[in-house]
Design a protein around this motif. Structure first.
Motif, short mmCIF file in Angstrom:
data_model
loop_
_atom_site.label_atom_id
_atom_site.label_comp_id
_atom_site.label_asym_id
_atom_site.label_seq_id
_atom_site.Cartn_x
_atom_site.Cartn_y
_atom_site.Cartn_z
N ILE A 1 0.83 -1.20 0.00
CA ILE A 1 0.00 0.00 0.00
C ILE A 1 0.87 1.26 0.00
CG2 ILE A 1 -1.57 1.37 1.44
CD1 ILE A 1 -2.88 -1.26 2.24
N ALA A 2 1.94 1.24 0.78
CA ALA A 2 2.82 2.40 0.86
C ALA A 2 3.46 2.71 -0.50
CB ALA A 2 3.90 2.16 1.91
N LEU A 3 3.81 1.67 -1.25
CA LEU A 3 4.42 1.89 -2.56
C LEU A 3 3.41 2.46 -3.55
CD1 LEU A 3 6.62 -1.34 -2.81
CD2 LEU A 3 7.36 1.00 -2.27
N VAL A 4 2.18 2.00 -3.50
CA VAL A 4 1.12 2.60 -4.34
C VAL A 4 0.89 4.05 -3.93
CG1 VAL A 4 -1.31 2.47 -4.97
CG2 VAL A 4 0.03 0.37 -4.76
N HIS A 5 0.87 4.31 -2.64
CA HIS A 5 0.71 5.66 -2.11
C HIS A 5 1.83 6.57 -2.62
CE1 HIS A 5 -0.17 8.27 1.65
NE2 HIS A 5 -1.07 8.49 0.73
N PHE A 6 3.03 6.04 -2.67
CA PHE A 6 4.18 6.78 -3.20
C PHE A 6 3.94 7.19 -4.65
CE2 PHE A 6 8.28 6.40 -5.51
CZ PHE A 6 8.91 7.53 -5.01
N GLY A 7 3.26 6.34 -5.41
CA GLY A 7 2.94 6.66 -6.78
C GLY A 7 2.07 7.91 -6.89
N PHE A 8 1.17 8.11 -5.94
CA PHE A 8 0.35 9.33 -5.93
C PHE A 8 1.21 10.57 -5.75
CE2 PHE A 8 -3.05 6.32 -5.28
CZ PHE A 8 -4.16 6.94 -5.84
N VAL A 9 2.25 10.47 -4.92
CA VAL A 9 3.15 11.60 -4.73
C VAL A 9 3.85 11.94 -6.04
CG1 VAL A 9 5.19 12.44 -3.49
CG2 VAL A 9 3.49 11.04 -2.30
N ILE A 10 4.36 10.93 -6.71
CA ILE A 10 5.09 11.15 -7.97
C ILE A 10 4.19 11.80 -9.02
CG2 ILE A 10 6.36 10.06 -9.83
CD1 ILE A 10 7.81 10.16 -7.10
N THR A 11 2.97 11.31 -9.16
CA THR A 11 2.06 11.88 -10.17
C THR A 11 1.61 13.29 -9.81
OG1 THR A 11 0.16 10.82 -9.08
CG2 THR A 11 1.23 9.62 -10.88
N SER A 12 1.69 13.66 -8.54
CA SER A 12 1.29 15.01 -8.12
C SER A 12 2.33 16.06 -8.48
CB SER A 12 1.04 15.04 -6.61
OG SER A 12 0.01 14.16 -6.24
N LEU A 13 3.56 15.64 -8.74
CA LEU A 13 4.62 16.61 -9.02
C LEU A 13 4.38 17.37 -10.32
CD1 LEU A 13 7.77 14.52 -8.03
CD2 LEU A 13 6.58 16.25 -6.67
N ASP A 14 3.66 16.75 -11.27
CA ASP A 14 3.40 17.41 -12.55
C ASP A 14 2.52 18.64 -12.39
OD1 ASP A 14 4.92 15.52 -13.86
OD2 ASP A 14 3.20 14.22 -14.30
N ARG A 15 1.82 18.75 -11.26
CA ARG A 15 0.95 19.91 -11.04
C ARG A 15 1.72 21.16 -10.64
NH1 ARG A 15 -4.20 17.60 -7.54
NH2 ARG A 15 -4.70 15.81 -8.85
N ILE A 16 2.98 21.00 -10.30
CA ILE A 16 3.77 22.12 -9.79
C ILE A 16 4.61 22.71 -10.91
CG2 ILE A 16 5.46 22.85 -8.05
CD1 ILE A 16 4.71 20.31 -6.50
N PRO A 17 4.51 24.00 -11.17
CA PRO A 17 5.39 24.62 -12.18
C PRO A 17 6.83 24.64 -11.72
CG PRO A 17 4.11 26.29 -11.02
CD PRO A 17 3.59 24.97 -10.56
N ASP A 18 7.74 24.75 -12.67
CA ASP A 18 9.17 24.79 -12.35
C ASP A 18 9.72 26.13 -12.87
OD1 ASP A 18 11.66 24.10 -11.52
OD2 ASP A 18 12.06 22.66 -13.12
N MET A 19 9.61 27.15 -12.03
CA MET A 19 9.91 28.52 -12.46
C MET A 19 11.18 29.08 -11.85
SD MET A 19 6.07 30.19 -12.42
CE MET A 19 5.98 30.13 -10.62
N THR A 20 11.84 28.36 -10.94
CA THR A 20 13.02 28.91 -10.27
C THR A 20 14.15 27.90 -10.27
OG1 THR A 20 12.25 28.12 -8.11
CG2 THR A 20 11.57 30.34 -8.76
N GLN A 21 15.34 28.40 -9.98
CA GLN A 21 16.51 27.55 -9.86
C GLN A 21 16.60 26.97 -8.46
OE1 GLN A 21 18.63 26.83 -12.41
NE2 GLN A 21 17.28 28.03 -13.76
N LEU A 22 17.41 25.91 -8.35
CA LEU A 22 17.66 25.33 -7.03
C LEU A 22 18.37 26.34 -6.13
CD1 LEU A 22 18.86 21.73 -7.96
CD2 LEU A 22 16.72 22.34 -6.85
N ARG A 23 17.94 26.37 -4.87
CA ARG A 23 18.56 27.28 -3.91
C ARG A 23 19.68 26.55 -3.17
NH1 ARG A 23 13.73 29.56 -0.46
NH2 ARG A 23 12.51 27.91 -1.42
N PRO A 24 20.87 27.13 -3.08
CA PRO A 24 21.96 26.46 -2.35
C PRO A 24 21.70 26.46 -0.85
CG PRO A 24 22.63 28.67 -3.01
CD PRO A 24 21.28 28.43 -3.65
N ARG A 25 22.21 25.44 -0.21
CA ARG A 25 22.14 25.32 1.25
C ARG A 25 20.70 25.28 1.79
NH1 ARG A 25 26.91 29.54 3.19
NH2 ARG A 25 28.61 28.53 2.04
#
Length: 441
Positions: free
Chosen positions: A194-218
């Motif tokens: 169940i936990a592994l299937v649940h993890f799949g929901f997290v992965i598919t949710s990432l597509d909803r987030i725009p990627d507009m900034t660079q990685l912040r150091p530290r």
């Protein structure tokens, strides 16, 4: 839809799912007590308490701040930053699993657990802790990504189904001990799936987030700054009664421990109704803080606190009425837990009225400020158990718990008022109402 209606509606659905799942769990526990005996139920509750404490430590606190950072990165469109946070969080869980499997068996003897139920069922206990830890991380992230239903349903609905299935598959065993052992294996493997299937929901949710900034150091410094104190806060608050059960395992008989364990599970059930309110509103609260909108921040905290307080009072009254009937399902001896359970439920009212001080302190960059009062609560619990349990038994354990919860709740409210300059108690809601009424006059 108004804030109050949305909170009541969404938290009501989540709590309803929790209630249905808890019904299955309590039915299983009642059947264990009836068919396999209260002593074996006491062993089962010790296993579950241990699993919960191991699982909350495995992510090293990152699950406790997952909602905060997921909401922040979602609001700012920082998908890559969130992905790095995810990799760190799940890396901790996997690393802890490997460490437990390699080193854990060597530590059981020195810890005095060489012949305990934990030693006899070490591998399924570790696997169940691993699955539970994954669900903790998954759930926190999904709540922060505004998917609270997906965040909670793995634990509230599917875990109880696995537990019920495991018991039904083994209840006919001639030897209860053998049935108990196989049941733990079924629950552990099923919950990892169940936990592994649940993890799949997290992965598919990432597509909803725009990627507009660079990685912040530290950025990892911020994660650790909040994660380290929050893992201690979570252990001492969310898993307070798991710690208490282990402390009481040497002071109460296995039958008394089973009775008190059932009472604490009922308390945990109704407290989830309050936790669901904060879970639904937390992303909005975090966004208000990220946008530097202090007025909205105070209003949303006050609204959430009011709804939580009303729900806690209603749940206290309802549980006082139905607790004797629920406890009788486990057997006549369990009716002794009715009065202690009422005392425990009153502690939820105290905690709700005083408000989410730890959350507010962390948002105001003071995550360590509440630790002294968390320590005060645990210290009060240990002292109370030592003084009250021998003469008063189950009622002594309940009184010790409510004293400890009241001590840290009042202390955290006070330190939030002193350091963050904000009253997180229900009085904040009344102030907001009064200020809103002034222009109308």
């Amino acid at each position: 839809m108004s804030m109050h209606k949305r909170l009541a509606s969404q938290s009501g659905i989540i709590f309803g799912a929790r209630l249905g799942g808890a019904g299955l769990i309590f039915l299983v526990q009642a059947l264990i007590a009836r068919m396999w005996g209260p002593e074996l139920l006491g062993e089962y509750l010790i296993v579950i308490a241990t699993v919960n404490l191991i699982a909350v430590a495995m992510p090293l606190g990152f699950h406790t701040v997952g909602t905060y950072f997921a909401a922040e990165y979602r609001a700012r469109g920082e998908r890559r930053q969130l992905v790095v946070f995810l990799m760190r969080s799940y890396g901790h869980v996997v690393g802890a699993l490997l460490l437990l499997l390699l080193v854990g068996p060597l530590l059981l003897g020195p810890m005095g657990q060489g012949q305990s139920v934990l030693a006899e069922h070490f591998v399924p206990v570790v696997l169940l802790a691993f699955g539970t830890a994954l669900v903790y991380v998954n759930g926190a992230l999904l709540v922060g990504l505004k998917r609270p239903f997906a965040g909670f349903f793995a634990d509230t609905m599917f875990r109880p189904m696995i537990v019920m299935g495991g018991f039904l598959a083994t209840m006919g065993f001639a030897s209860p001990v053998e049935g108990f052992s196989l049941m733990l294996w079924i629950i552990a493997l099923g919950y990892v799936a169940i936990a592994l299937v649940h993890f799949g929901f997290v992965i598919t949710s990432l597509d909803r987030i725009p990627d507009m900034t660079q990685l912040r150091p530290r950025e990892s410094r911020r994660w650790w700054r909040f994660a380290l104190p929050w893992v201690l806060i979570s252990l001492a608050t969310d898993f307070f009664f798991d710690i208490d059960l282990l402390l009481l395992s040497h002071a109460l008989s296995r039958e008394e421990l089973a009775i008190f364990g059932v009472c604490t599970r009922l308390f945990s059930l109704i407290s989830f109704g309050v936790a669901a309110v904060y879970a639904v509103t937390m992303p909005d609260i975090f966004e208000s803080q990220a946008n530097a909108d202090r007025a909205a921040f105070k209003r949303k905290v006050g609204d959430a606190n009011f709804v939580a307080s009303v729900i806690s009072i209603a749940l206290f009254a309802g549980m006082a009425l139905v607790a004797p009937l629920l406890l009788m399902l486990f057997g006549p001896s369990f009716s002794a837990g009715a009065a202690p359970l009422a005392v425990l439920c009153l502690a939820l009212v105290v905690r709700s009225v005083m408000g989410p001080a730890s959350l507010v302190l962390s948002i105001h960059d003071r995550p360590y400020a509440s630790l002294p009062f968390v320590a005060l609560g645990i210290g009060s619990l240990v002292l109370g158990n030592w003084l009250l349990v021998p003469p008063l038994g189950l009622m002594g354990a309940a009184l010790s718990a409510i004293i400890a919860i009241s001590a840290w709740s009042v202390g955290q409210w006070w330190i939030a008022l002193r350091t963050a300059g904000m009253d997180v108690s229900i009085m904040q809601w009344f102030r907001n109402r009064r200020l809103a009424a002034v222009p109308a006059e």
